[in-house]
Motif scaffolding. Structure first.
Motif, PDB file in Angstrom:
ATOM      1  N   GLU A 121       4.999  -8.597  -6.536  1.00 20.63           N
ATOM      2  CA  GLU A 121       4.415  -7.917  -7.732  1.00 20.63           C
ATOM      3  C   GLU A 121       4.810  -8.555  -9.018  1.00 20.63           C
ATOM      4  OE1 GLU A 121       6.134  -6.537  -5.344  1.00 20.63           O
ATOM      5  OE2 GLU A 121       4.911  -4.923  -4.229  1.00 20.63           O
ATOM      6  N   ASP A 178       6.311  -0.643 -10.383  1.00 15.54           N
ATOM      7  CA  ASP A 178       5.962  -0.293  -9.110  1.00 15.54           C
ATOM      8  C   ASP A 178       4.673   1.024  -9.532  1.00 15.54           C
ATOM      9  OD1 ASP A 178       6.256   0.793  -6.382  1.00 15.54           O
ATOM     10  OD2 ASP A 178       6.945   2.768  -7.220  1.00 15.54           O
ATOM     11  N   VAL A 179       4.634   1.479 -10.470  1.00 14.02           N
ATOM     12  CA  VAL A 179       3.707   2.267 -10.896  1.00 14.02           C
ATOM     13  C   VAL A 179       2.327   1.564 -11.197  1.00 14.02           C
ATOM     14  CG1 VAL A 179       2.590   4.004 -12.551  1.00 14.02           C
ATOM     15  CG2 VAL A 179       4.884   4.410 -11.724  1.00 14.02           C
ATOM     16  N   ASN A 181       1.743  -1.314  -9.908  1.00 14.05           N
ATOM     17  CA  ASN A 181       1.250  -1.812  -8.451  1.00 14.05           C
ATOM     18  C   ASN A 181       0.256  -0.925  -7.952  1.00 14.05           C
ATOM     19  OD1 ASN A 181       1.105  -3.789  -6.440  1.00 14.05           O
ATOM     20  ND2 ASN A 181       2.814  -2.607  -5.425  1.00 14.05           N
ATOM     21  N   LYS A 182       0.942   0.391  -7.717  1.00 16.52           N
ATOM     22  CA  LYS A 182       0.240   1.513  -7.073  1.00 16.52           C
ATOM     23  C   LYS A 182      -1.164   1.930  -7.792  1.00 16.52           C
ATOM     24  CE  LYS A 182       4.354   3.229  -4.657  1.00 16.52           C
ATOM     25  NZ  LYS A 182       5.652   3.810  -5.075  1.00 16.52           N
ATOM     26  N   ASN A 185      -3.613  -0.720  -6.936  1.00 20.31           N
ATOM     27  CA  ASN A 185      -4.215  -0.617  -5.451  1.00 20.31           C
ATOM     28  C   ASN A 185      -5.178   0.567  -5.460  1.00 20.31           C
ATOM     29  OD1 ASN A 185      -2.634  -2.489  -4.190  1.00 20.31           O
ATOM     30  ND2 ASN A 185      -0.710  -1.520  -3.828  1.00 20.31           N
ATOM     31  N   ILE A 186      -4.918   1.558  -5.955  1.00 18.58           N
ATOM     32  CA  ILE A 186      -6.069   2.702  -5.917  1.00 18.58           C
ATOM     33  C   ILE A 186      -7.094   2.149  -6.443  1.00 18.58           C
ATOM     34  CG2 ILE A 186      -6.493   4.868  -7.138  1.00 18.58           C
ATOM     35  CD1 ILE A 186      -3.760   5.848  -7.220  1.00 18.58           C
ATOM     36  N   THR A 213       2.268   3.719 -18.678  1.00 16.09           N
ATOM     37  CA  THR A 213       3.531   3.978 -17.689  1.00 16.09           C
ATOM     38  C   THR A 213       4.974   4.295 -18.666  1.00 16.09           C
ATOM     39  OG1 THR A 213       2.485   2.734 -16.297  1.00 16.09           O
ATOM     40  CG2 THR A 213       4.777   3.465 -15.918  1.00 16.09           C
ATOM     41  N   PHE A 251      -2.962  11.306  -8.030  1.00 18.64           N
ATOM     42  CA  PHE A 251      -1.765  10.424  -7.598  1.00 18.64           C
ATOM     43  C   PHE A 251      -0.635  10.753  -8.732  1.00 18.64           C
ATOM     44  CE2 PHE A 251       0.794   6.559  -8.208  1.00 18.64           C
ATOM     45  CZ  PHE A 251       1.489   6.652  -6.907  1.00 18.64           C
ATOM     46  N   ASN A 255       2.808  12.833  -7.693  1.00 19.72           N
ATOM     47  CA  ASN A 255       3.971  12.161  -7.374  1.00 19.72           C
ATOM     48  C   ASN A 255       4.916  11.825  -8.460  1.00 19.72           C
ATOM     49  OD1 ASN A 255       3.695  10.372  -4.599  1.00 19.72           O
ATOM     50  ND2 ASN A 255       1.660  10.612  -5.626  1.00 19.72           N
TER      51      ASN A 255
END
Length: 283
Positions: A121, A178-179, A181-182, A185-186, A213, A251, A255
């Protein structure tokens, strides 16, 4: 400025004009100097305020137990990063790098190599910082003769990212990565396509996601500025991108318990449209 405490030949603790205890650094700054003597201010290369007693004690211990060689390595990496990156680096980065490099080299000498689980990442989303991390490996090898792997380059990059987040702890830098990256991906799954990572719009989108973020992690609230008409226009004009934004909103709420405002929805929608439009048009 008078010396309050000598940490080593290159680092002393003093007090600034506001009465704050600060650390000042420079080559030979404290050579043959004692407490109470004046500092040659022309030799000062960098300084930062000691926020609390705990920081002061940690710094004191670190610099007394650390070779000047590691201070020099950290200084060279710091100056190189400062010449490359468009944002201001937190002064404490110099200490964080010294600590990290000293510990990493000790581990390497003992045959212990740690994997950085965010290597992929970081290499993908923080290209400038990762490139600086790779260059840092050259600097470390030049000083020590030890060649480290890309996992260490990623770890150095994380310190730079952390510095960009204005002194937040390393855990926040990991969470942001991390956020981001997710969320990306969405977007990719929604459009069933890869994103052109070399485009300007991609860089803008990444920047927006990072600070978006950080705002949520810091629990910073902003007032709504988008009026209902504009919100509906964006929703209608960029229908596909808005649908993608709705997935992201679901999401994040599920989460992280983050509830997006209409402002957040609009800006995310516009960025998603920009970052996917050219590629979808080409396809």
């Amino acid at each position: 400025m008078k010396i309050n405490k000598v940490l080593n030949n290159n680092v002393v603790v003093t007090t600034n004009q506001h009465g704050q205890e600060i650390v000042v650094m420079g080559k030979g700054l404290a050579f043959q100097k004692k407490v109470g003597q004046r500092i040659d201010e022309d030799k000062i290369e960098k300084n930062f305020v000691l926020q609390d007693t705990g920081t002061s004690e940690k710094l004191n211990q670190l610099l007394q137990d650390t070779s000047d060689k590691y201070l020099d390595i950290a200084s060279e990496i710091y100056e190189y990063a400062r010449s490359i990156l468009p944002y201001k680096l937190n002064d404490y980065l110099y200490i964080a790098l010294t600590d990290h490099i000293s510990f990493a080299i000790t581990r390497m000498k003992e045959g212990i190599q740690l994997k950085n689980t965010l290597l992929f990442e970081i290499r993908k989303y923080y290209k400038k910082e990762f490139d600086i991390g790779l260059h840092s490996l050259d600097i470390i090898e030049e000083y020590t003769g030890i060649r480290m792997n890309e996992d260490e380059a990623a770890s150095i990059a994380l310190h730079l990212i952390n510095s960009q987040l204005s002194g937040e702890n390393m855990e926040m830098a990991v969470q942001v990565t991390d956020v981001v990256n997710k969320v990306l991906n969405i977007v990719k799954y929604h459009y069933k396509t890869e994103i052109d990572e070399n485009s300007i719009n991609y860089e803008r989108f990444l920047t927006h996601l990072r600070f978006f973020t950080v705002r949520f992690l810091r629990e910073e609230h902003i007032e709504e500025t988008i009026d209902e008409f504009f919100y509906e226009q964006v929703q209608s004009k960029y229908h596909q991108a808005y649908k993608c934004t709705e997935k992201i909103a679901t999401f994040l709420e599920k989460n992280f318990n983050w509830v997006l405002t209409k402002d957040d929805m609009v800006y995310l929608t516009i960025h998603i449209h920009r970052v996917t439009y050219r590629q979808r048009k080409t396809n």
